[in-house]
Write an enzyme that holds these catalytic residues in place. Structure first.
Site, short mmCIF file in Angstrom:
data_model
loop_
_atom_site.label_atom_id
_atom_site.label_comp_id
_atom_site.label_asym_id
_atom_site.label_seq_id
_atom_site.Cartn_x
_atom_site.Cartn_y
_atom_site.Cartn_z
N TYR A 114 91.83 -19.91 58.30
CA TYR A 114 91.41 -18.58 58.75
C TYR A 114 91.79 -17.56 57.68
O TYR A 114 92.84 -17.67 57.04
CB TYR A 114 92.10 -18.21 60.06
CG TYR A 114 91.74 -19.08 61.24
CD1 TYR A 114 90.42 -19.19 61.68
CD2 TYR A 114 92.72 -19.77 61.94
CE1 TYR A 114 90.10 -19.98 62.79
CE2 TYR A 114 92.41 -20.56 63.05
CZ TYR A 114 91.09 -20.66 63.46
OH TYR A 114 90.77 -21.43 64.54
N PHE A 172 92.26 -25.03 62.65
CA PHE A 172 91.92 -24.45 63.95
C PHE A 172 93.10 -23.77 64.65
O PHE A 172 92.96 -23.16 65.71
CB PHE A 172 91.30 -25.48 64.90
CG PHE A 172 89.99 -26.04 64.42
CD1 PHE A 172 88.85 -25.26 64.44
CD2 PHE A 172 89.91 -27.33 63.93
CE1 PHE A 172 87.63 -25.76 63.98
CE2 PHE A 172 88.70 -27.84 63.47
CZ PHE A 172 87.56 -27.06 63.50
#
Length: 221
Positions: A67, A78
Site C-alpha cells: 500500500y 493486503f
C-alpha cells in the site's frame, strides 16, 4: 551483501544476496528511501519472511505492491497496521471470510496473526514510493520474490498457494503443481470483486480442507 533476514530464509536465498541485480536493487531502494517518502518503513521491508520462517510456511498468498498511503503498509501483503482504515481489497477479503468461514469482520487489518500461523503474505515488490503505485516495480524485487517462491516449491511439499487476480496467477509457472495445491480466483479489489470474480471463492475454508487432508493444523483466520 549482508541482509538482516530471518535465518531460514537467509540460508535459502543466500545466492540472491550475492547477485549483481540484488546489489543494484538495494542501492536503488536506499537512495529512494533517503530522497523520497517510501513504504513500508525500512525495518518492515522483509516482514513477510520475518514473521513466517521457511519451514513453518503452510500457505502462500501473493500480492503485487505494498500500500502506498501514509501508515498503511507493514510488509505483509493486503495487511495494514493496527488502527488504519481497511483498504477496499482488505474489506472484501474480510467480507468473504465472514460468508465463507463465519468469522466476524475483524477490527484490526493487521494480518500478522495469519503470518504467525504459517501464512506467507508476500508482495512481489517489497517497497513503493508514497502515492505512486508500482514505482518500485521492475527494479529487481520480482526476481528476488520469484526466487523465494521457487525455493518453497522445490524444497517443500504440500503448500497451499492462493493466487488472486491475473498478476498472482502468472506465478503458477514457478510452482510444482505435482507437489503443491493452487487455488485461484479474481482479485479482491472492488473492480474485480464487483464483477463477480472474488466473492464466493471459499478459499479460506478450502485451504483448511486441504490442510486437514494432509494432517496439518487449520489456519485460524
Amino acid at each position: 551483501m549482508d541482509v538482516a533476514l530471518e535465518p531460514s530464509w537467509k540460508t535459502k536465498l543466500a545466492s540472491e544476496f550475492e547477485a549483481p541485480y540484488f546489489e543494484q536493487l538495494i542501492a536503488f531502494v536506499k537512495s529512494d528511501y533517503k530522497n523520497t517518502t517510501c513504504y513500508p518503513k525500512g525495518s518492515q521491508i522483509f516482514s513477510a519472511f520475518d514473521h513466517c520462517p521457511f519451514y513453518d510456511t503452510k500457505v502462500v498468498i501473493i500480492g503485487q505492491d505494498p500500500y502506498h498511503g501514509p501508515g498503511q503498509a507493514n510488509g505483509l501483503c493486503f495487511s495494514v497496521n493496527d488502527g488504519i482504515k481497511h483498504p477496499p481489497s482488505l474489506v472484501n477479503i474480510f467480507k468473504e471470510l465472514k460468508t465463507d468461514a463465519g468469522i466476524p469482520y475483524p477490527q484490526s487489518g493487521n494480518l500478522e496473526r495469519w503470518a504467525q500461523q504459517g501464512v506467507l503474505l508476500l508482495n512481489a515488490t517489497l517497497t513503493v514510493r508514497a502515492h505512486q503505485a508500482g514505482s518500485h516495480q521492475n527494479k529487481g524485487w520480482e526476481q528476488f520474490t520469484d526466487a523465494a517462491i521457487k525455493s518453497l516449491s522445490e524444497h517443500r511439499e504440500g503448500l497451499v498457494f492462493l493466487l488472486w487476480g491475473g498478476y498472482a496467477k502468472k506465478k503458477t509457472k514457478l510452482i510444482d503443481t505435482g507437489k503443491h495445491h493452487i487455488l485461484t480466483s479474481g482479485h479482491p479489489s472492488p473492480l474485480s470483486a464487483n464483477r463477480g470474480f472474488w466473492f464466493g471463492n471459499n478459499h479460506f475454508s478450502k485451504t483448511n480442507g486441504v490442510l486437514a487432508k494432509m494432517g496439518k493444523s487449520a489456519i485460524n483466520w
